[in-house]
Design a protein around this motif. Sequence first.
Motif, PDB file in Angstrom:
ATOM      1  N   LEU A   9      -0.659  -1.310  -7.737  1.00 53.58           N
ATOM      2  CA  LEU A   9       0.036  -0.108  -7.125  1.00 53.58           C
ATOM      3  C   LEU A   9       0.935   0.687  -7.935  1.00 53.58           C
ATOM      4  CD1 LEU A   9       0.043   1.270  -4.225  1.00 53.58           C
ATOM      5  CD2 LEU A   9       1.762  -0.312  -3.466  1.00 53.58           C
ATOM      6  N   ASP A  40       0.869  -0.984  -0.125  1.00 53.94           N
ATOM      7  CA  ASP A  40       0.031  -0.129  -0.077  1.00 53.94           C
ATOM      8  C   ASP A  40       0.908   1.326   0.070  1.00 53.94           C
ATOM      9  OD1 ASP A  40       0.792  -0.054   2.425  1.00 53.94           O
ATOM     10  OD2 ASP A  40      -0.940  -0.584   3.450  1.00 53.94           O
ATOM     11  N   THR A  75      -3.283   3.693  -6.164  1.00 57.60           N
ATOM     12  CA  THR A  75      -3.900   2.126  -5.739  1.00 57.60           C
ATOM     13  C   THR A  75      -5.090   2.290  -6.701  1.00 57.60           C
ATOM     14  OG1 THR A  75      -2.909   2.215  -3.644  1.00 57.60           O
ATOM     15  CG2 THR A  75      -4.509   0.628  -4.318  1.00 57.60           C
TER      16      THR A  75
END
Length: 252
Positions: free
Chosen positions: A125, A81, A173
């Motif tokens: 990502l 993330d 994302t």
Amino acid sequence: MSWAIASAAAVGSSHLRGNTPCQDAYLVDTLPMILGEPALMAFVADGAGSASMAEQAAQAAVGTAAEHCRQHANMIGASFDAAFISQLVRSGRAAMVSLADNAGLPVREFACTLLGVLAFRDQTLAFQIGDGGIVLDHGDGLALAITPMSGEYVNMTHFLIDDDAETRVAVQTSARVERMALFSDGLQRLALSLQDLTPHAPFFAPFFQTLGKVPSPTREQLDQALEQFLSSDKVNARTDDDKTLILACRVA
């Protein structure tokens, strides 16, 4: 499901005239099985023209990014993330500082950009610090993932070595990606419409059409063909900078 990939870099005509090497670097590889599919990681770095160690910096940037991802993927419960990208940038900057210390040089001599994509089964990502571009297709057409960064003045941008790199890095994302392209700033004039910073579809169309049709055993020939294209007079008439292009699409 796997990936068809083509990638290449070519030295810019201005570098040829100056007898300097290509100062771009790239790396494409798969990560271990995550959520039932191997994830794809791709990185492009461009050493700053003003940096004496630009070539080494770009190589170290993509290598450090890939190794950071490999180590993280082996951790139980690892998540990818924005926080992970901050860690990746922090480790990349630390690597540049270490290289500079070992060489007895200021860290600015290792200035380079860095952009990358991690493509998982259901998630993508993308991150970028500096110029260059990332184009993604989630099944509804090509779109620029992140606006290339520019600095305070023309031809300035931001680098992995910047003190604020960890907070300045742009992260996107998004959902599962079907096709993607990463390129250094040497191709921005060809790959993007500079008026609205959208992907120039005619530039990408022949690449993706070919990539999806070529049988796996002969895909390595695409790298050679791509390098020839990047070194061609047609491309050099539009840019004199180093050029790197990574193309990838999912195939059954």
